[in-house]
Design a protein around this motif. Structure first.
Motif, short mmCIF file in Angstrom:
data_model
loop_
_atom_site.label_atom_id
_atom_site.label_comp_id
_atom_site.label_asym_id
_atom_site.label_seq_id
_atom_site.Cartn_x
_atom_site.Cartn_y
_atom_site.Cartn_z
N SER A 217 4.77 12.09 5.88
CA SER A 217 6.37 12.05 6.49
C SER A 217 7.18 11.16 5.37
O SER A 217 7.81 11.27 4.61
CB SER A 217 6.55 12.20 7.41
N ALA A 218 6.42 10.06 5.33
CA ALA A 218 6.90 8.94 4.29
C ALA A 218 7.01 9.20 3.46
O ALA A 218 7.80 8.80 1.87
CB ALA A 218 6.46 7.82 5.38
N ALA A 219 5.39 9.25 2.42
CA ALA A 219 5.15 9.64 1.31
C ALA A 219 6.42 11.50 0.85
O ALA A 219 7.18 11.29 -0.49
CB ALA A 219 4.41 10.77 1.48
N ARG A 220 6.74 12.19 1.91
CA ARG A 220 7.52 13.16 1.31
C ARG A 220 9.25 13.02 0.97
O ARG A 220 9.68 13.40 0.42
CB ARG A 220 7.75 14.20 2.66
N GLN A 221 9.13 11.99 1.85
CA GLN A 221 10.77 11.77 1.85
C GLN A 221 10.76 11.05 0.88
O GLN A 221 12.06 10.23 0.09
CB GLN A 221 11.01 10.40 3.06
N ARG A 222 9.36 9.84 0.08
CA ARG A 222 10.09 9.01 -0.99
C ARG A 222 9.98 9.76 -2.54
O ARG A 222 11.20 9.78 -3.23
CB ARG A 222 8.74 8.12 -1.29
N ASN A 223 9.46 10.99 -2.38
CA ASN A 223 9.45 12.01 -2.90
C ASN A 223 11.14 12.70 -3.88
O ASN A 223 11.15 13.14 -4.09
CB ASN A 223 8.55 13.06 -3.40
N GLU A 224 11.57 13.27 -2.32
CA GLU A 224 12.75 13.95 -1.99
C GLU A 224 13.92 13.14 -2.66
O GLU A 224 14.49 12.12 -2.64
CB GLU A 224 13.38 14.35 -0.50
N PRO A 225 15.42 14.10 -3.45
CA PRO A 225 15.99 13.13 -4.30
C PRO A 225 17.16 13.06 -3.38
O PRO A 225 17.09 13.56 -2.55
CB PRO A 225 16.38 13.95 -5.14
N ILE B 170 0.57 -1.08 -0.21
CA ILE B 170 -0.06 0.20 -0.28
C ILE B 170 0.95 1.21 -0.13
O ILE B 170 1.89 1.28 0.61
CB ILE B 170 -0.84 0.12 1.67
N ASP B 171 0.12 2.37 -0.81
CA ASP B 171 1.36 3.74 -1.30
C ASP B 171 1.01 3.79 0.39
O ASP B 171 -0.56 4.42 0.99
CB ASP B 171 1.02 4.08 -2.24
N ALA B 172 1.91 4.85 0.72
CA ALA B 172 2.31 5.75 2.07
C ALA B 172 1.04 7.44 1.87
O ALA B 172 0.35 7.44 2.39
CB ALA B 172 3.57 6.61 2.10
N ARG B 173 1.10 7.69 0.39
CA ARG B 173 -0.28 8.29 0.21
C ARG B 173 -2.00 7.84 0.82
O ARG B 173 -2.70 8.59 1.14
CB ARG B 173 -0.46 9.29 -1.24
N MET B 174 -1.96 7.00 0.47
CA MET B 174 -3.24 5.99 0.12
C MET B 174 -3.11 6.27 1.61
O MET B 174 -4.57 5.78 2.05
CB MET B 174 -3.47 4.75 -0.30
N VAL B 175 -2.62 5.53 2.62
CA VAL B 175 -2.70 5.44 4.06
C VAL B 175 -2.80 7.19 4.38
O VAL B 175 -4.06 6.51 5.68
CB VAL B 175 -1.22 4.49 4.50
N ALA B 176 -2.42 7.62 4.47
CA ALA B 176 -2.91 8.86 5.04
C ALA B 176 -4.23 9.54 4.48
O ALA B 176 -4.27 10.53 5.07
CB ALA B 176 -2.29 10.10 4.44
N ALA B 177 -4.90 9.56 2.67
CA ALA B 177 -5.77 9.58 3.01
C ALA B 177 -6.69 8.63 2.99
O ALA B 177 -7.89 9.70 2.99
CB ALA B 177 -5.92 8.88 1.52
N VAL B 178 -6.33 7.20 3.54
CA VAL B 178 -7.55 6.65 4.57
C VAL B 178 -7.31 7.01 6.18
O VAL B 178 -8.71 7.67 6.66
CB VAL B 178 -7.64 5.24 4.74
#
Length: 113
Positions: free
Chosen positions: A56-64, A7-15
């Motif tokens: 936080s996990a979704a943001r860290q995943r997007n950072e280079p 499951i993607d972190a964004r989906m977890v946050a959205a739920v």
């Protein structure tokens, strides 16, 4: 099957975010001050923490990822002799720092600028 189990972190946050908000509204509307109210409050806190961690996990995943860069060090003639960062942290009195500066000046290690 592997794609569904991850499951993607964004989906977890959205739920979790609407769930926490719904529990908070339920707590305010019902005004329960018994065991049920405590359990609802704890679930609200838990869902809020899950939301924050997922965002936080979704943001860290997007950072280079930063490239490995060598640590910047000065030329050896400007570095104090025999003094590392731990020693400088341990020296908190002015007399000890003055003694270190004087020792460096007598060796020709560094000067005041």
């Amino acid at each position: 099957m592997n794609r569904l189990s991850r499951i993607d972190a964004r989906m977890v946050a959205a739920v979790a975010a609407p769930g926490a908000l719904a529990l908070l509204v339920l707590l305010v509307v019902l005004r329960r001050q018994d065991l049920v109210g405590v359990v609802l409050a704890l679930l609200c806190v838990l869902l809020t923490m899950v939301t924050v961690v997922a965002v936080s996990a979704a943001r860290q995943r997007n950072e280079p990822k930063p490239a490995d860069q060598p640590s910047p060090t000065g030329p050896p003639d400007l570095m104090p002799y025999g003094i590392d960062a731990d020693t400088l942290d341990a020296l908190d009195s002015r007399d000890a720092l003055r003694a270190v500066r004087d020792r460096g000046r007598t060796r020709g290690g560094f000067s005041d600028r």
